[in-house]
Design an enzyme around this catalytic site. Structure first.
Site, PDB file in Angstrom:
ATOM      1  N   ARG A 145     -10.174 -59.420  33.463  1.00 12.08           N
ATOM      2  CA  ARG A 145     -10.916 -59.318  34.713  1.00 12.08           C
ATOM      3  C   ARG A 145     -11.502 -60.670  35.117  1.00 12.08           C
ATOM      4  O   ARG A 145     -11.932 -61.454  34.268  1.00 12.08           O
ATOM      5  CB  ARG A 145     -12.059 -58.311  34.585  1.00 12.08           C
ATOM      6  CG  ARG A 145     -11.625 -56.871  34.452  1.00 12.08           C
ATOM      7  CD  ARG A 145     -12.820 -55.941  34.324  1.00 12.08           C
ATOM      8  NE  ARG A 145     -13.568 -56.184  33.095  1.00 12.08           N
ATOM      9  CZ  ARG A 145     -14.712 -56.849  33.027  1.00 12.08           C
ATOM     10  NH1 ARG A 145     -15.250 -57.343  34.127  1.00 12.08           N
ATOM     11  NH2 ARG A 145     -15.323 -57.029  31.859  1.00 12.08           N
TER      12      ARG A 145
ATOM     13  N   LYS B  48     -10.960 -50.722  37.761  1.00 14.14           N
ATOM     14  CA  LYS B  48     -12.402 -50.922  37.701  1.00 14.14           C
ATOM     15  C   LYS B  48     -13.049 -50.869  39.082  1.00 14.14           C
ATOM     16  O   LYS B  48     -14.257 -50.604  39.194  1.00 14.14           O
ATOM     17  CB  LYS B  48     -12.728 -52.244  37.004  1.00 14.14           C
ATOM     18  CG  LYS B  48     -12.460 -52.213  35.507  1.00 14.14           C
ATOM     19  CD  LYS B  48     -13.239 -51.088  34.800  1.00 14.14           C
ATOM     20  CE  LYS B  48     -13.043 -51.113  33.293  1.00 14.14           C
ATOM     21  NZ  LYS B  48     -13.668 -49.941  32.631  1.00 14.14           N
TER      22      LYS B  48
ATOM     23  N   HIS C  32     -19.548 -45.731  31.351  1.00 13.46           N
ATOM     24  CA  HIS C  32     -18.451 -46.500  30.764  1.00 13.46           C
ATOM     25  C   HIS C  32     -18.322 -46.032  29.324  1.00 13.46           C
ATOM     26  O   HIS C  32     -18.891 -46.605  28.398  1.00 13.46           O
ATOM     27  CB  HIS C  32     -18.763 -47.996  30.833  1.00 13.46           C
ATOM     28  CG  HIS C  32     -17.637 -48.860  30.385  1.00 13.46           C
ATOM     29  ND1 HIS C  32     -17.827 -50.052  29.739  1.00 13.46           N
ATOM     30  CD2 HIS C  32     -16.291 -48.723  30.497  1.00 13.46           C
ATOM     31  CE1 HIS C  32     -16.658 -50.619  29.456  1.00 13.46           C
ATOM     32  NE2 HIS C  32     -15.714 -49.826  29.904  1.00 13.46           N
TER      33      HIS C  32
ATOM     34  N   SER D 219     -15.136 -53.117  26.236  1.00 12.03           N
ATOM     35  CA  SER D 219     -13.770 -53.287  25.754  1.00 12.03           C
ATOM     36  C   SER D 219     -13.781 -53.978  24.395  1.00 12.03           C
ATOM     37  O   SER D 219     -14.503 -54.956  24.193  1.00 12.03           O
ATOM     38  CB  SER D 219     -12.961 -54.120  26.748  1.00 12.03           C
ATOM     39  OG  SER D 219     -12.832 -53.445  27.972  1.00 12.03           O
TER      40      SER D 219
ATOM     41  N   LYS E 169     -13.771 -47.717  21.840  1.00  9.25           N
ATOM     42  CA  LYS E 169     -13.870 -46.472  22.614  1.00  9.25           C
ATOM     43  C   LYS E 169     -12.574 -45.683  22.576  1.00  9.25           C
ATOM     44  O   LYS E 169     -12.559 -44.488  22.293  1.00  9.25           O
ATOM     45  CB  LYS E 169     -14.216 -46.767  24.079  1.00  9.25           C
ATOM     46  CG  LYS E 169     -15.592 -47.292  24.329  1.00  9.25           C
ATOM     47  CD  LYS E 169     -15.963 -47.235  25.803  1.00  9.25           C
ATOM     48  CE  LYS E 169     -14.891 -47.695  26.761  1.00  9.25           C
ATOM     49  NZ  LYS E 169     -14.458 -49.076  26.555  1.00  9.25           N
ATOM     50  N   THR E 170     -11.480 -46.360  22.891  1.00  8.58           N
ATOM     51  CA  THR E 170     -10.189 -45.674  22.949  1.00  8.58           C
ATOM     52  C   THR E 170      -9.739 -45.240  21.561  1.00  8.58           C
ATOM     53  O   THR E 170      -9.314 -44.101  21.349  1.00  8.58           O
ATOM     54  CB  THR E 170      -9.127 -46.584  23.587  1.00  8.58           C
ATOM     55  OG1 THR E 170      -9.554 -46.931  24.911  1.00  8.58           O
ATOM     56  CG2 THR E 170      -7.784 -45.890  23.657  1.00  8.58           C
TER      57      THR E 170
ATOM     58  N   ASP F 114     -12.223 -43.977  28.781  1.00 14.39           N
ATOM     59  CA  ASP F 114     -12.933 -45.129  29.334  1.00 14.39           C
ATOM     60  C   ASP F 114     -14.048 -44.807  30.332  1.00 14.39           C
ATOM     61  O   ASP F 114     -15.076 -45.453  30.323  1.00 14.39           O
ATOM     62  CB  ASP F 114     -11.934 -46.074  30.002  1.00 14.39           C
ATOM     63  CG  ASP F 114     -12.500 -47.461  30.248  1.00 14.39           C
ATOM     64  OD1 ASP F 114     -13.251 -47.950  29.392  1.00 14.39           O
ATOM     65  OD2 ASP F 114     -12.202 -48.055  31.291  1.00 14.39           O
TER      66      ASP F 114
ATOM     67  N   ARG G 167      -2.274 -54.918  26.573  1.00 14.19           N
ATOM     68  CA  ARG G 167      -2.645 -53.518  26.832  1.00 14.19           C
ATOM     69  C   ARG G 167      -1.417 -52.630  26.941  1.00 14.19           C
ATOM     70  O   ARG G 167      -0.324 -53.084  27.278  1.00 14.19           O
ATOM     71  CB  ARG G 167      -3.418 -53.421  28.153  1.00 14.19           C
ATOM     72  CG  ARG G 167      -4.707 -54.208  28.214  1.00 14.19           C
ATOM     73  CD  ARG G 167      -5.874 -53.393  27.787  1.00 14.19           C
ATOM     74  NE  ARG G 167      -7.129 -54.127  27.868  1.00 14.19           N
ATOM     75  CZ  ARG G 167      -8.311 -53.551  27.866  1.00 14.19           C
ATOM     76  NH1 ARG G 167      -8.413 -52.229  27.804  1.00 14.19           N
ATOM     77  NH2 ARG G 167      -9.415 -54.271  27.917  1.00 14.19           N
TER      78      ARG G 167
END
Length: 537
Positions: A61, A201, A220, A238, A242-243, A257, A323
């Site tokens: 980003r 996002k 988030h 990130s 989390k994932t 997410d 990713r």
């Protein structure tokens, strides 16, 4: 207009403000978009039938190039200390130039939902230059039925043109790269970046602005649910897990997410996943790894052998932020509805680069709000442009880049919901142990999974606990299946005095960072601050 899911020359692209576009592909399905992506040379097909793409100079980003239009509606509602402002006249020029740039171009349009809960979802129209960007967002958002898409009227429009270059003098921006958000017009313009995460996002940021007005907490976080009818939330930036941690074969994945917490329960904003692939393996992350063996998954910025077409997830030549994007149903235990009951456990993930934090700690409600507003973690290389290695940071609400409103809005909403539904809060360190980054090692994922399992099944609530002398939260002393030594990070350091110094330094960072919230929280939350001391007792 009859929805066919194919190229439709009658689609009124003018509804997006674009006039004189070339061929417009409206709501093509995944197979059609995959085929066109390859035909147009946007990517290559791997040995397992993935679409491998690269994103040029932007592999993460561009947080410094994102702006929100500052007008009468947003003036008093945006956290301007955290968000860059753009004048309405600059956005007007940008919009005119942006729409003019689209004339004659082949475009891909997707009509999708942001949000699984019909009561709180938003209709999103995404216009892209790249077929693979359309495929990506079709995976990541929620796909309406053929009947729902007929007569679709967008409540948010995103136009993404990587070939457009902004003019800082004319458009009031920083560089040629631009992410401009007009919350009044509900229009987002993205230029000079091929990184697909910007589109995703932008939807999240918009929901973060509008949902609190309805009493809905945008988060988030990832989420999963157990067979007992309870769910769990996993907050974290990130790279914190989390994932990985929410993709547990023994539980139903709600999402990886972005979620909302409403009076109806929790709901996923998305219809797919966007997981990091660095060092991805079948042994450590079997559910995510299996998606790279599925036809149609998108590999973004992953090195692929040009001869064998085999991806190499250990090769970070392009970026550490490689990713894989895939639809939710590629995870076998994913929720079909994207909705779940109110959570009984709230987990806050931190990748502590100092090696000070324990692998898990139980928080009381005031500590939970303190750590939620603090949002301590380490930025992991590649998730943002310019970040190398790890960088300690405080990202309030575990997602400051995506929070348009003041953190107290989200913190108070979360505290209210936790109290109403009796959720237990945990702080989990997926970062370093045995020393800081460069000296210690990453927390073993097997230990993290075992501790989380005990937290989610309730057994950890009955474990013997000690009070951490620096941070005041409760830390388990003994948990079946977990090495006892790892539960006390001080004991994993070769030099306990060095640990004490590092812990005191981190405690001081917490206190300094939290000063900006002192006027917005209750005294009990301020009292949850860590204690700065010279040595552990």
């Amino acid at each position: 207009m009859k929805h066919t899911g194919q190229f439709n020359p009658a689609f009124p692209i003018e509804t997006t403000g674009i006039e004189g576009a070339g061929k417009v592909h409206h709501n093509l399905n995944a197979a059609q978009l995959f085929e066109l992506s390859v035909k147009l040379g946007e990517g290559i097909v791997t040995d397992n039938g993935n679409l491998a793409v690269t994103t040029g100079k932007h592999t993460g980003r561009s947080a410094q190039d994102k702006f929100i239009v500052r007008d009468a509606n947003t003036e008093n509602n945006i956290w301007w200390d955290n968000n860059k402002a753009m004048a309405p006249e600059h956005f007007g020029r940008l919009k005119d130039d942006f729409l003019g740039h689209a004339r004659g171009k082949q475009l891909f349009v997707q009509d999708l939902y942001g949000g699984a809960d019909p009561e709180h979802r938003i209709k999103v129209r995404v216009v892209t230059e790249f077929a693979w960007h359309a495929l990506f967002i079709r995976y990541l958002l929620r796909r309406p039925s053929a009947e729902e898409v007929m007569g679709f009227t967008p409540e948010l429009t995103i136009i993404n043109q990587p070939s457009f270059k902004a003019d800082p003098a004319r458009h009031g921006c920083r560089t040629e790269t631009i992410i401009a958000v007009n919350l009044t017009d509900k229009l987002v313009l993205i230029g000079d970046s091929e990184y697909a995460g910007e589109t995703k996002k932008s939807v999240f940021g918009t929901l973060n602005y509008f949902l609190p007005e309805k009493g809905v907490m945008p988060m988030h976080c990832s989420a999963n649910a157990g067979d007992d009818g309870t769910s769990a939330l996993f907050f974290g930036l990130s790279g914190t897990g989390k994932t990985t941690l929410s993709s547990d074969a023994s539980r139903t994945l709600v999402g990886d997410d972005e979620h909302g917490w409403s009076p109806n329960g929790i709901f996923n904003f998305e219809g797919g996943c966007y997981a990091k692939t660095i060092k991805l393996s079948a042994e450590a992350e079997p559910e995510i790894y299996s998606t790279t063996q599925r036809f149609g998954s998108i590999l973004e910025n992953v090195m692929v052998n040009p001869d064998t077409r085999v991806p190499d997830f250990d090769d970070v030549s392009l970026t550490e932020n490689g990713r894989v994007a895939y639809p939710m149903h590629y995870i076998p235990n994913a929720s079909e509805t994207g909705m779940a009951p109110h959570p009984k456990n709230v987990i806050m993930l931190t990748a502590d680069a100092s090696g000070v934090m324990p692998p898990i700690a139980r928080l009381n409600p005031h500590q939970a709000m303190y750590h939620f507003l603090s949002g301590y973690t380490a930025k992991v290389a590649g998730t943002e442009k310019g970040v190398k290695g790890t960088q300690a940071t405080f990202s309030t609400c575990f997602g400051a880049p995506f929070m348009p409103r003041h953190p107290s809005v989200y913190g108070n909403l979360l505290k209210k919901l936790i109290a109403e539904h009796g959720a237990t809060c945990w702080l989990v360190n997926t970062g370093w142990t045995g020393g800081p980054y460069g000296e210690g090692h990453r927390m073993p994922i097997k230990a993290t999974r075992a501790l989380l399992g005990a937290a989610l099944n309730g057994s950890l609530n009955n474990a013997p606990m000690r009070t951490d002398p620096f941070f005041g939260f409760e830390v388990p002393v003994e948990v079946p299946g977990v090495d006892t030594a790892i539960l006390n990070p001080r004991s994993t350091w070769t030099d306990p005095a060095a640990y004490d110094a590092a812990a005191a330094k981190l405690a001081g960072m917490f206190v300094d960072n939290f000063q900006k919230f002192s006027a917005h929280v209750e005294t009990e939350v301020l009292d949850a601050a860590p204690v700065i001391r010279a040595a552990a007792e």
